[in-house]
Design a protein around this motif. Sequence first.
Motif, PDB file in Angstrom:
ATOM      1  N   LEU A   1      48.037  30.045  69.457  1.00 14.21           N
ATOM      2  CA  LEU A   1      46.713  30.025  68.834  1.00 14.21           C
ATOM      3  C   LEU A   1      46.500  28.714  68.085  1.00 14.21           C
ATOM      4  O   LEU A   1      45.449  28.072  68.214  1.00 14.21           O
TER       5      LEU A   1
ATOM      6  N   VAL B   1      41.660  30.750  65.325  1.00 18.58           N
ATOM      7  CA  VAL B   1      40.930  31.387  66.424  1.00 18.58           C
ATOM      8  C   VAL B   1      39.504  30.858  66.605  1.00 18.58           C
ATOM      9  O   VAL B   1      39.086  30.589  67.741  1.00 18.58           O
TER      10      VAL B   1
ATOM     11  N   ALA C   1      37.364  28.364  71.041  1.00 13.62           N
ATOM     12  CA  ALA C   1      36.255  28.416  71.991  1.00 13.62           C
ATOM     13  C   ALA C   1      35.852  27.007  72.408  1.00 13.62           C
ATOM     14  O   ALA C   1      35.922  26.075  71.590  1.00 13.62           O
TER      15      ALA C   1
ATOM     16  N   LEU D   1      40.335  33.310  75.671  1.00 13.94           N
ATOM     17  CA  LEU D   1      41.389  33.815  74.785  1.00 13.94           C
ATOM     18  C   LEU D   1      41.563  35.312  74.990  1.00 13.94           C
ATOM     19  O   LEU D   1      40.587  36.069  74.981  1.00 13.94           O
ATOM     20  N   LEU D   2      42.817  35.731  75.188  1.00 12.72           N
ATOM     21  CA  LEU D   2      43.177  37.141  75.308  1.00 12.72           C
ATOM     22  C   LEU D   2      44.143  37.497  74.193  1.00 12.72           C
ATOM     23  O   LEU D   2      45.156  36.820  74.000  1.00 12.72           O
ATOM     24  N   ILE D   3      43.833  38.561  73.466  1.00 10.68           N
ATOM     25  CA  ILE D   3      44.683  39.062  72.389  1.00 10.68           C
ATOM     26  C   ILE D   3      45.232  40.416  72.816  1.00 10.68           C
ATOM     27  O   ILE D   3      44.455  41.329  73.130  1.00 10.68           O
TER      28      ILE D   3
ATOM     29  N   ALA E   1      40.483  39.107  66.748  1.00  8.42           N
ATOM     30  CA  ALA E   1      39.342  39.278  67.655  1.00  8.42           C
ATOM     31  C   ALA E   1      38.027  39.063  66.927  1.00  8.42           C
ATOM     32  O   ALA E   1      37.096  38.440  67.465  1.00  8.42           O
TER      33      ALA E   1
ATOM     34  N   ALA F   1      37.101  35.478  66.461  1.00  5.30           N
ATOM     35  CA  ALA F   1      36.655  34.778  67.665  1.00  5.30           C
ATOM     36  C   ALA F   1      35.156  34.911  67.886  1.00  5.30           C
ATOM     37  O   ALA F   1      34.600  34.222  68.734  1.00  5.30           O
TER      38      ALA F   1
ATOM     39  N   ALA G   1      36.765  36.296  72.423  1.00  6.39           N
ATOM     40  CA  ALA G   1      38.106  36.745  72.810  1.00  6.39           C
ATOM     41  C   ALA G   1      38.034  38.142  73.394  1.00  6.39           C
ATOM     42  O   ALA G   1      37.169  38.948  73.039  1.00  6.39           O
ATOM     43  N   GLU G   2      38.963  38.433  74.279  1.00  6.71           N
ATOM     44  CA  GLU G   2      39.136  39.774  74.830  1.00  6.71           C
ATOM     45  C   GLU G   2      40.317  40.419  74.119  1.00  6.71           C
ATOM     46  O   GLU G   2      41.360  39.781  73.935  1.00  6.71           O
TER      47      GLU G   2
ATOM     48  N   SER H   1      41.123  33.453  84.639  1.00 11.29           N
ATOM     49  CA  SER H   1      40.448  32.961  83.441  1.00 11.29           C
ATOM     50  C   SER H   1      39.819  31.586  83.611  1.00 11.29           C
ATOM     51  O   SER H   1      38.865  31.248  82.915  1.00 11.29           O
TER      52      SER H   1
END
Length: 293
Positions: free
Chosen positions: A131, A209, A213, A217-219, A237, A240, A244-245, A274
């Motif tokens: 991150l 975070v 962008a 981003l995946l959490i 999240a 973001a 973010a997902e 992605s």
Amino acid sequence: MSSGPAGQVARSSVRPITRVQRSATLRTRDGVAIDALYEPGPAPDTDLAIVIAHGFTGDRDRPHVRRAAGVFAEAAAVITFSFRGHGASGGLSTVGDREVLDLAAAVEWARSIGHARVVTVGFSMGGSVVLRHAAMAGAMHGGRTEARVDAVVAVSAPARWFYRGTAPMRRLHWVVTRPVGRVVGRVGLRTRIHPHEWDPVPLSPVESVPLIAPTPLLIVHGDRDPYFPVDHPRMLAAAARGGAELWLEKGMGHAENAADDALHGRIAEWATASWTSATAEGSATAEGEELPW
């Protein structure tokens, strides 16, 4: 634990190579030798490489890291490495501070080999590092640095520093902050830990975070994580702001040990898809900000 700005550097000393499995010693810009392994994946001409950032007290040869790498290698080329103070790498662990330099060296190595797309996947401490690295590289998004990434996955990452709200984290703080704890870390956990406090304190994961962008981003976080409860991934999240997902995994514990092959497979699928959502627009980080690499 910093002796200077966190991440002042990270250039690989390795020349471009043919895409065959090989190990290498990478050199970060602050001079630390990083033990790394490249695996070309299912197709030698793939343009995607996944760089795995392990958790605290891990290394690239630990079984759970090798298991994750094996699943990811079915979809892409994979680079594993040991953070400073871990495994065969040099230096001392700063528990997430200067480790951004180690990750930057691995990402640059992937690009020197010829991979046009690089996705970082970090677990626990490694999650905080991916991150911070993505936030710092975001200022140069669009190809102006070889340390840039095309997507980021943080698994079981903390949202904030100095968290002591669970028994495992209180034990970890004892290992890191006490002289006898660092002896236990070196002898029992095979992890060599820096004896000094952070100075300055690096940007926290939740502060990082918003700067990632437009990089995807995946959490990922387990709802039974004994180290960091689910308010951590939810904070990340929320920071973001829709960028973010979030996957909250039912019954999952913490980091590499708890992630099964099915989850690794889904992460690999997300990573391969992605790139279509990535853009060349600038990030929220100020243009021209001085970067550590």
